[in-house]
Design a protein around this motif. Structure first.
Motif, PDB file in Angstrom:
ATOM      1  N   TRP A 191       9.853   4.994   3.556  1.00 53.98           N
ATOM      2  CA  TRP A 191       9.194   3.730   3.859  1.00 53.98           C
ATOM      3  C   TRP A 191       7.699   3.849   3.620  1.00 53.98           C
ATOM      4  O   TRP A 191       7.143   4.943   3.609  1.00 53.98           O
ATOM      5  CB  TRP A 191       9.484   3.276   5.291  1.00 53.98           C
ATOM      6  CG  TRP A 191       8.914   4.166   6.350  1.00 53.98           C
ATOM      7  CD1 TRP A 191       9.505   5.265   6.904  1.00 53.98           C
ATOM      8  CD2 TRP A 191       7.626   4.060   6.961  1.00 53.98           C
ATOM      9  NE1 TRP A 191       8.678   5.837   7.819  1.00 53.98           N
ATOM     10  CE2 TRP A 191       7.513   5.114   7.874  1.00 53.98           C
ATOM     11  CE3 TRP A 191       6.572   3.180   6.818  1.00 53.98           C
ATOM     12  CZ2 TRP A 191       6.371   5.306   8.644  1.00 53.98           C
ATOM     13  CZ3 TRP A 191       5.433   3.371   7.589  1.00 53.98           C
ATOM     14  CH2 TRP A 191       5.348   4.423   8.493  1.00 53.98           C
ATOM     15  N   ASP A 192       7.054   2.685   3.437  1.00 59.06           N
ATOM     16  CA  ASP A 192       5.617   2.659   3.190  1.00 59.06           C
ATOM     17  C   ASP A 192       5.084   1.264   3.524  1.00 59.06           C
ATOM     18  O   ASP A 192       5.779   0.272   3.325  1.00 59.06           O
ATOM     19  CB  ASP A 192       5.335   2.973   1.713  1.00 59.06           C
ATOM     20  CG  ASP A 192       3.848   2.984   1.409  1.00 59.06           C
ATOM     21  OD1 ASP A 192       3.135   3.817   1.997  1.00 59.06           O
ATOM     22  OD2 ASP A 192       3.400   2.145   0.605  1.00 59.06           O
ATOM     23  N   VAL A 193       3.868   1.206   4.047  1.00 64.41           N
ATOM     24  CA  VAL A 193       3.198  -0.073   4.278  1.00 64.41           C
ATOM     25  C   VAL A 193       1.964  -0.112   3.397  1.00 64.41           C
ATOM     26  O   VAL A 193       1.132   0.793   3.443  1.00 64.41           O
ATOM     27  CB  VAL A 193       2.788  -0.253   5.759  1.00 64.41           C
ATOM     28  CG1 VAL A 193       2.039  -1.577   5.938  1.00 64.41           C
ATOM     29  CG2 VAL A 193       3.993  -0.195   6.674  1.00 64.41           C
ATOM     30  N   ASN A 194       1.850  -1.171   2.600  1.00 64.18           N
ATOM     31  CA  ASN A 194       0.690  -1.350   1.739  1.00 64.18           C
ATOM     32  C   ASN A 194      -0.384  -2.109   2.521  1.00 64.18           C
ATOM     33  O   ASN A 194      -0.349  -3.332   2.616  1.00 64.18           O
ATOM     34  CB  ASN A 194       1.087  -2.112   0.471  1.00 64.18           C
ATOM     35  CG  ASN A 194      -0.079  -2.292  -0.476  1.00 64.18           C
ATOM     36  OD1 ASN A 194      -1.215  -1.952  -0.159  1.00 64.18           O
ATOM     37  ND2 ASN A 194       0.200  -2.828  -1.642  1.00 64.18           N
ATOM     38  N   LEU A 195      -1.325  -1.372   3.088  1.00 60.90           N
ATOM     39  CA  LEU A 195      -2.395  -1.986   3.883  1.00 60.90           C
ATOM     40  C   LEU A 195      -3.419  -2.706   3.005  1.00 60.90           C
ATOM     41  O   LEU A 195      -4.234  -3.472   3.505  1.00 60.90           O
ATOM     42  CB  LEU A 195      -3.080  -0.937   4.753  1.00 60.90           C
ATOM     43  CG  LEU A 195      -2.215  -0.286   5.831  1.00 60.90           C
ATOM     44  CD1 LEU A 195      -3.013   0.761   6.593  1.00 60.90           C
ATOM     45  CD2 LEU A 195      -1.643  -1.320   6.785  1.00 60.90           C
ATOM     46  N   GLU A 196      -3.390  -2.463   1.694  1.00 60.86           N
ATOM     47  CA  GLU A 196      -4.310  -3.123   0.763  1.00 60.86           C
ATOM     48  C   GLU A 196      -3.866  -4.550   0.464  1.00 60.86           C
ATOM     49  O   GLU A 196      -4.677  -5.394   0.115  1.00 60.86           O
ATOM     50  CB  GLU A 196      -4.396  -2.329  -0.544  1.00 60.86           C
ATOM     51  CG  GLU A 196      -4.876  -0.898  -0.377  1.00 60.86           C
ATOM     52  CD  GLU A 196      -6.307  -0.828   0.134  1.00 60.86           C
ATOM     53  OE1 GLU A 196      -7.156  -1.596  -0.371  1.00 60.86           O
ATOM     54  OE2 GLU A 196      -6.574  -0.022   1.033  1.00 60.86           O
ATOM     55  N   SER A 197      -2.587  -4.828   0.602  1.00 63.46           N
ATOM     56  CA  SER A 197      -2.042  -6.159   0.332  1.00 63.46           C
ATOM     57  C   SER A 197      -2.390  -7.102   1.474  1.00 63.46           C
ATOM     58  O   SER A 197      -2.366  -6.724   2.637  1.00 63.46           O
ATOM     59  CB  SER A 197      -0.518  -6.064   0.192  1.00 63.46           C
ATOM     60  OG  SER A 197       0.078  -7.336   0.299  1.00 63.46           O
ATOM     61  N   ASP A 198      -2.688  -8.351   1.149  1.00 65.46           N
ATOM     62  CA  ASP A 198      -2.975  -9.353   2.188  1.00 65.46           C
ATOM     63  C   ASP A 198      -1.766  -9.571   3.090  1.00 65.46           C
ATOM     64  O   ASP A 198      -1.913  -9.924   4.253  1.00 65.46           O
ATOM     65  CB  ASP A 198      -3.382 -10.684   1.556  1.00 65.46           C
ATOM     66  CG  ASP A 198      -4.769 -10.622   0.939  1.00 65.46           C
ATOM     67  OD1 ASP A 198      -5.550  -9.710   1.287  1.00 65.46           O
ATOM     68  OD2 ASP A 198      -5.073 -11.485   0.090  1.00 65.46           O
TER      69      ASP A 198
END
Length: 69
Positions: free
Chosen positions: A32-39
């Protein structure tokens, strides 16, 4: 293997550290991964067994929201 994507309210590294134990403890999540750069703070989950609803419930246990995209 299914790749599921969710819009979340996981906004920062602190939030990420709170949700990490819940996602790591779920045996059926391979990666799993969370893209913190994406709005939209997109959470991507690779699983062979879990449904979108089951992943959403896991995220909610940590106190966050997840909406399938």
């Amino acid at each position: 293997m299914n790749t599921l994507k969710f819009k979340t309210n996981i906004n920062c590294g602190g939030c990420l550290s709170k949700v990490t134990p819940f996602l790591n403890e779920e045996k059926n999540i391979k990666k799993w991964d969370v893209n913190l750069e994406s709005d939209d703070r997109i959470l991507t989950v690779e699983t062979s067994d879990l449904t979108e609803e089951e992943v959403k419930k896991t995220v909610q246990k940590a106190g966050f929201k997840a909406e399938a995209v």
